[in-house]
Write a protein that holds these residues in place. Structure first.
Motif, PDB file in Angstrom:
ATOM      1  N   ARG A   3      -4.068  10.247  29.652  1.00 35.18           N
ATOM      2  CA  ARG A   3      -4.170   8.936  28.999  1.00 35.18           C
ATOM      3  C   ARG A   3      -3.067   8.065  29.564  1.00 35.18           C
ATOM      4  NH1 ARG A   3      -1.713   5.973  25.133  1.00 35.18           N
ATOM      5  NH2 ARG A   3      -2.938   5.579  23.265  1.00 35.18           N
ATOM      6  N   TYR A   4      -3.398   6.810  29.856  1.00 32.86           N
ATOM      7  CA  TYR A   4      -2.407   5.899  30.448  1.00 32.86           C
ATOM      8  C   TYR A   4      -2.891   4.470  30.193  1.00 32.86           C
ATOM      9  CZ  TYR A   4       0.994   4.155  33.800  1.00 32.86           C
ATOM     10  OH  TYR A   4       2.058   3.512  34.376  1.00 32.86           O
ATOM     11  N   PRO A   5      -2.022   3.546  29.758  1.00 32.22           N
ATOM     12  CA  PRO A   5      -2.491   2.197  29.433  1.00 32.22           C
ATOM     13  C   PRO A   5      -2.662   1.342  30.688  1.00 32.22           C
ATOM     14  CG  PRO A   5      -0.157   2.388  28.943  1.00 32.22           C
ATOM     15  CD  PRO A   5      -0.583   3.718  29.481  1.00 32.22           C
ATOM     16  N   LEU A   6      -3.878   0.963  30.976  1.00 31.56           N
ATOM     17  CA  LEU A   6      -4.124   0.157  32.180  1.00 31.56           C
ATOM     18  C   LEU A   6      -5.486  -0.507  32.051  1.00 31.56           C
ATOM     19  CD1 LEU A   6      -3.400  -0.699  35.073  1.00 31.56           C
ATOM     20  CD2 LEU A   6      -4.323   1.474  35.882  1.00 31.56           C
TER      21      LEU A   6
ATOM     22  N   ALA B 125      -6.109   0.403  27.913  1.00 26.37           N
ATOM     23  CA  ALA B 125      -5.818  -1.021  27.748  1.00 26.37           C
ATOM     24  C   ALA B 125      -6.195  -1.398  26.319  1.00 26.37           C
ATOM     25  CB  ALA B 125      -6.643  -1.825  28.736  1.00 26.37           C
ATOM     26  N   GLY B 126      -5.378  -2.235  25.694  1.00 29.70           N
ATOM     27  CA  GLY B 126      -5.679  -2.621  24.315  1.00 29.70           C
ATOM     28  C   GLY B 126      -4.815  -1.873  23.306  1.00 29.70           C
ATOM     29  N   GLU B 127      -4.087  -0.856  23.753  1.00 25.31           N
ATOM     30  CA  GLU B 127      -3.207  -0.153  22.811  1.00 25.31           C
ATOM     31  C   GLU B 127      -2.021  -1.048  22.454  1.00 25.31           C
ATOM     32  OE1 GLU B 127      -1.744   3.322  24.957  1.00 25.31           O
ATOM     33  OE2 GLU B 127       0.119   2.242  25.373  1.00 25.31           O
ATOM     34  N   SER B 128      -1.329  -0.709  21.381  1.00 23.92           N
ATOM     35  CA  SER B 128      -0.162  -1.491  20.974  1.00 23.92           C
ATOM     36  C   SER B 128       0.992  -1.257  21.946  1.00 23.92           C
ATOM     37  CB  SER B 128       0.280  -1.050  19.579  1.00 23.92           C
ATOM     38  OG  SER B 128       1.577  -1.544  19.320  1.00 23.92           O
ATOM     39  N   PRO B 129       1.767  -2.335  22.254  1.00 23.88           N
ATOM     40  CA  PRO B 129       2.957  -2.128  23.105  1.00 23.88           C
ATOM     41  C   PRO B 129       3.969  -1.182  22.472  1.00 23.88           C
ATOM     42  CG  PRO B 129       2.447  -4.474  22.888  1.00 23.88           C
ATOM     43  CD  PRO B 129       1.553  -3.745  21.923  1.00 23.88           C
TER      44      PRO B 129
END
Ligand SMILES: NC(=O)c1ccc[n+]([C@@H]2O[C@H](COP(=O)([O-])OP(=O)(O)OC[C@H]3O[C@@H](n4cnc5c(N)ncnc54)[C@H](O)[C@@H]3O)[C@@H](O)[C@H]2O)c1
Length: 364
Positions: free
Chosen positions: A171-174, A241-245
């Protein structure tokens, strides 16, 4: 390796440091790369940046003797054994580092470059040919695979007890641009920049990919990819993408055979070791035998130890130490190699080529 697996040596303790030059005096290099030289056999002779004033300031801070605004002049005058390149993109989306690396190789220097190595497999092939004809080494800073945590996970999943990696989830935010925009390299720059991180982990732990299929979400650009590796193992890559910072960004779980290992937030590792099955409906205690109980590692954050610096736990010091070892010992890199960069660029090209909901082989 030079650094975290043994006692760390400080830069000034090396008797035969490598004569080095640096191209790029930007944000990332200031935060993470120049400071890592404190723990590497690097003799920083010169810094080159198009902004001569910044190059001069960095030279004062990080102890380089000379500065330049033209890298060719620097290569000619300084004759470095190795060059570090941390630059960015041209307005047309091309990566500045590719031509710079080719010039450095032509001048007989080994090259360490930040990810992304290139924008296409064709450019990686150009670098491979240039490195071969110059007899020099190119290493890309794929930091996560050099982190102490990922080094241990690699050891665990490679051991006979684990039974070989059978599946993985990363899992990775992108955010990925819409399919219609993926031919535009400028639109793809950020995706290219970041996909190197999870892709390097997938490649490091599972080997090369065979085929992928992804689904894509329109509001955020989030995606989920189902993948099959050449080994026959399978996996998912969830680009969140779309997760909270405020959320921890990464999670990696590798499953073997009666064993699995989980990395949370880049620093916490739990290894669920093989243990005897529990009879269903007849087991009154969840405690497994101590000799096969899970193993858990997480850092303490109280001491002024090196391991508490992000330069260490994110893998920066080791990625540089590894390159220096390759240069000094004349060894061919496996980690961060051009071969690995080629595989990662194959995945990038597969995303550009394949519409959501379809399957594509990663090798064409
Ligand atoms: N591994 C990581 O954790 C990580 C994190 C952030 C950025 N990065 C990578 O670092 C790279 C740089 O990012 P940044 O944010 O520091 O960029 P930046 O724009 O702040 O710095 C780039 C520098 O390169 C210089 N430059 C460009 N062309 C040059 C040339 N021909 N000669 C001399 N200097 C030249 C620019 O003047 C600028 O100072 C990118 O590739 C990015 O992907 C990696």
């Amino acid at each position: 390796m030079t650094t975290t697996t043994g006692q760390v040596r400080y830069q000034f303790e090396y008797e035969d440091p490598i004569r080095c030059a640096f191209i790029g005096a930007g944000g990332h290099s200031y935060r993470n790369i120049y400071p890592s030289f404190q723990y590497a056999p690097v003799d920083l002779r010169a810094i080159c940046d198009l902004d001569g004033d910044r190059a001069a300031k960095y030279a004062r801070i990080f102890g380089a003797a000379h500065t330049y605004t033209d890298h060719r002049e620097m290569l000619e005058r300084e004759r470095p054994t190795a060059v570090f390149i941390v630059t960015a993109y041209d307005p047309d989306g091309r990566l500045q580092a590719v031509d710079l690396a080719l010039d450095c190789l032509a001048a007989g220097a080994h090259v360490w470059m930040e990810k992304p190595t290139a924008t296409s497999t064709a450019e990686v092939e150009q670098l491979q040919a240039a490195a071969r004809s110059a007899g020099r080494t190119v290493v890309t800073g794929m930091k996560t695979v050099f982190s102490p945590v990922m080094s241990r996970v690699k050891e665990i999943v490679s051991g006979p007890e684990f039974g070989g990696p059978s599946s993985i989830s990363v899992r990775y935010p992108l955010s990925m641009p819409a399919y219609e925009r993926r031919a535009d390299l400028v639109a793809m720059n950020w995706f290219l920049d970041c996909i190197f991180h999870p892709a390097a982990v997938l490649l490091h732990l599972m080997g090369p990919l065979d085929r992928i299929s992804h689904e894509w979400e329109e509001r955020t650009g989030a995606s989920v990819t189902v993948m099959r590796f050449e080994s026959g193992a399978i996996g998912t890559l969830h680009l969140t993408a779309g997760e909270s910072p405020s959320s921890p960004s990464s999670r990696v779980e590798v499953i073997g055979d009666n064993a699995n290992v989980v990395v949370e937030n880049g620093t916490s590792v739990t290894y669920y070791r093989p243990t005897p099955a529990r009879a269903y409906g007849r087991t009154g205690s969840f405690m497994v035998p101590t000799e096969s109980a899970p193993l858990h590692w997480e850092p303490e954050y109280s001491y002024g130890q090196l391991y508490n610096k992000n330069l260490f736990y994110l893998g920066y010091v080791d990625e540089i130490g590894y390159f220096c070892d390759c240069v000094r010992n004349g060894t061919t890199p496996e980690l961060g190699s051009l071969d690995q960069a080629f595989h990662i660029l194959q995945l990038f090209e597969a995303y550009r080529r394949a519409e959501p909901g379809t399957w594509t082989t990663v090798k064409v």
